[in-house]
Design a protein around this motif. Structure first.
Motif, PDB file in Angstrom:
ATOM      1  N   TYR A   1       0.824  -1.204   0.032  1.00  0.00           N
ATOM      2  CA  TYR A   1      -0.106  -0.016   0.049  1.00  0.00           C
ATOM      3  C   TYR A   1       0.952   1.233  -0.028  1.00  0.00           C
ATOM      4  O   TYR A   1       1.841   1.272   0.738  1.00  0.00           O
TER       5      TYR A   1
ATOM      6  N   GLN B   1      -3.071   5.429  -1.823  1.00  0.00           N
ATOM      7  CA  GLN B   1      -3.833   4.253  -1.678  1.00  0.00           C
ATOM      8  C   GLN B   1      -4.464   4.332  -0.350  1.00  0.00           C
ATOM      9  O   GLN B   1      -5.666   4.151  -0.303  1.00  0.00           O
TER      10      GLN B   1
ATOM     11  N   THR C   1      -8.775  -4.272   0.565  1.00  0.00           N
ATOM     12  CA  THR C   1      -9.227  -4.593  -0.807  1.00  0.00           C
ATOM     13  C   THR C   1      -8.277  -4.810  -1.845  1.00  0.00           C
ATOM     14  O   THR C   1      -8.552  -5.207  -3.103  1.00  0.00           O
ATOM     15  N   MET C   2      -7.011  -4.258  -1.703  1.00  0.00           N
ATOM     16  CA  MET C   2      -5.788  -4.290  -2.548  1.00  0.00           C
ATOM     17  C   MET C   2      -4.952  -5.684  -2.518  1.00  0.00           C
ATOM     18  O   MET C   2      -4.735  -5.860  -1.083  1.00  0.00           O
ATOM     19  N   TYR C   3      -4.258  -6.025  -3.372  1.00  0.00           N
ATOM     20  CA  TYR C   3      -3.039  -7.004  -3.216  1.00  0.00           C
ATOM     21  C   TYR C   3      -3.550  -8.209  -2.640  1.00  0.00           C
ATOM     22  O   TYR C   3      -2.738  -8.924  -1.882  1.00  0.00           O
TER      23      TYR C   3
END
Length: 105
Positions: free
Chosen positions: A9, A13, A68-70
């Motif tokens: 992150y 972000q 929500t990412m990665y």
């Protein structure tokens, strides 16, 4: 203090994630980068809320939040921090932390 942030992150972000629900409620987000790889973060950040009531709302919204990412399985953890030095401009930053688990969901 917010813990268990995926290391990929970026500050932008993270701010975008928090500003979806808490825009204008905090004055500072300190998100340290890893010294050995500046494209990664250290997995935690410090956030200064303008009003203590904003912390309560943030806690209820984000406690156990899944990122929500990665494709991370990490769940956000919130700790109460007391800073004894300014966030920026000091080599040594003395902080103490305690769990917010006593707060009711």
């Amino acid at each position: 203090m917010i813990r268990h942030i995926p290391v990929k992150y970026t500050q932008k972000q993270l701010e975008a994630e928090f500003e979806k629900t808490h825009k204008g409620t905090y004055s500072c987000l300190d998100f340290p980068k890893a010294k050995d790889n500046p494209s990664n973060n250290l997995g935690y950040c410090f956030i200064d809320f303008i009003n203590p009531l904003f912390l309560v709302d943030f806690y209820h919204r984000y406690k156990g939040h899944e990122w929500t990412m990665y494709n991370s399985k990490k769940k956000l953890e919130i700790r109460y921090g007391t800073k004894k030095a300014k966030l920026k401009g000091h080599k040594r930053q003395n902080r103490s932390y305690s769990s917010l688990d006593g707060m009711k969901s």
